[in-house]
Design an enzyme around this catalytic site. Structure first.
Site, PDB file in Angstrom:
ATOM      1  N   SER A 144     -34.943   2.225  -4.061  1.00 14.05           N
ATOM      2  CA  SER A 144     -34.291   0.853  -3.985  1.00 14.05           C
ATOM      3  C   SER A 144     -33.003   1.071  -3.338  1.00 14.05           C
ATOM      4  O   SER A 144     -32.296   1.954  -3.410  1.00 14.05           O
ATOM      5  CB  SER A 144     -33.916   0.318  -5.234  1.00 14.05           C
ATOM      6  OG  SER A 144     -33.071  -0.827  -5.245  1.00 14.05           O
ATOM      7  N   TYR A 157     -31.427   1.075 -14.087  1.00 10.00           N
ATOM      8  CA  TYR A 157     -32.003   1.133 -12.907  1.00 10.00           C
ATOM      9  C   TYR A 157     -31.316   1.638 -12.000  1.00 10.00           C
ATOM     10  O   TYR A 157     -32.118   2.586 -11.110  1.00 10.00           O
ATOM     11  CB  TYR A 157     -32.219  -0.416 -12.876  1.00 10.00           C
ATOM     12  CG  TYR A 157     -33.061  -0.763 -11.651  1.00 10.00           C
ATOM     13  CD1 TYR A 157     -34.573  -0.804 -11.666  1.00 10.00           C
ATOM     14  CD2 TYR A 157     -32.642  -0.982 -10.403  1.00 10.00           C
ATOM     15  CE1 TYR A 157     -35.522  -0.829 -10.539  1.00 10.00           C
ATOM     16  CE2 TYR A 157     -33.588  -1.212  -9.080  1.00 10.00           C
ATOM     17  CZ  TYR A 157     -34.766  -1.217  -9.448  1.00 10.00           C
ATOM     18  OH  TYR A 157     -35.695  -1.521  -8.388  1.00 10.00           O
TER      19      TYR A 157
END
Length: 275
Positions: A144, A157
């Site tokens: 990501s 995350y």
């Protein structure tokens, strides 16, 4: 002519029942590959298989929790028995969550890290052992842009995605001599069910789309295509890389209005742009 080299090869798509994983499985089957997918529930696997078998019968599926080493090993054995030795692995499974860092519960932290990082490692380790024995293979992690910077309220995350970048580099170092390539992609926001569940609509339009030069979120197929390029023969000399696939989001800083806000009083006064 670029040779992607997918025809007749076997690929394992972890998290292949939705989003980027399912999009990748579709492309692979269309290119003549054999594909094994895993998901977290029987219903999701059955539904994905029904859809994918409309493209090709050369697809198999198993239910496997990425935190369960035995389940991963069973899935790998099943796919190699049914489809043949695994040539490429795409690791897509991930979860998210949100909480200010000072309030983040350790159980939530552990859950996100165990899926996004530990689960990715366990899958890569299991498949990697088979690839080492055969001295060939390619693995791609779906990371990501949160692995290239920070994101308020997503500490767990962000940590997991930064961890994937380190895992990518270290596995590339250790396994390169065995003929195995390891890479990672870093997508911007993707139009997937996870995004819809976790992102306020106003943030998508007023922040993400506004600050992305291409002016939109990605489609799952676009991210899948980039990942598959790294799995293909066209990327035969690429390893240890984390590649942004982000519509230009990380190309610069202080970017608004898709790059049309020049942040200069002189240019503003000259009428070059408007606020």
């Amino acid at each position: 002519m670029i040779n992607l080299g997918f025809k007749g090869k076997t690929f394992f798509v972890q998290g292949g029942t939705s989003g980027v994983g399912k999009a990748a499985a579709r492309i692979l089957l269309e290119e003549g590959a054999k594909v094994g997918i895993t998901g977290t529930s029987e219903a999701s696997v059955v539904a994905a298989l029904a859809e994918l078998r409309e493209i090709s019968p050369r697809v198999a599926g198993r239910v496997a929790n990425v935190k369960d080493k035995a389940a991963i090993e069973e899935a790998v054995t099943y796919f190699e028995t049914e489809l043949g030795p695994i040539d490429g692995l795409l690791i897509c499974a991930a979860i998210s969550g949100s909480a200010p860092a000072e309030d983040l519960d350790i159980e939530e932290w552990n859950n996100v890290l165990s899926v996004n990082l530990s689960g990715a490692f366990l899958t890569a380790q299991c498949v990697g052992r088979q690839m080492i024995a055969r001295r060939c293979g390619a693995i791609v992690f779906v990371g990501s842009t949160d692995g290239l910077g920070g994101h308020p309220s997503r500490t767990h995350y962000v940590a997991s995605k930064h961890g994937l970048n380190g895992l990518t580099k270290n596995l590339a170092l250790e396994w390169g001599r065995h003929g195995i390539r390891i890479n990672c992609i870093a997508p911007n926001a993707i139009d997937t069910p996870m995004l819809q569940r976790n992102m306020p609509p106003a943030f998508l339009s007023n922040v993400i789309e506004d600050r992305t030069p291409l002016g939109r979120v990605a489609q799952a197929s676009e991210i899948a295509s980039a990942a598959l390029l790294l799995l293909s023969e066209a990327a035969s000399y690429i390893t240890g890389a984390t590649v942004p696939v982000d519509g230009g989001l990380t190309a610069g800083f202080w970017t608004r209005r898709n790059g049309a806000d020049y942040s200069s009083k002189r240019l503003l006064d000259a009428g070059i742009y408007e606020e």
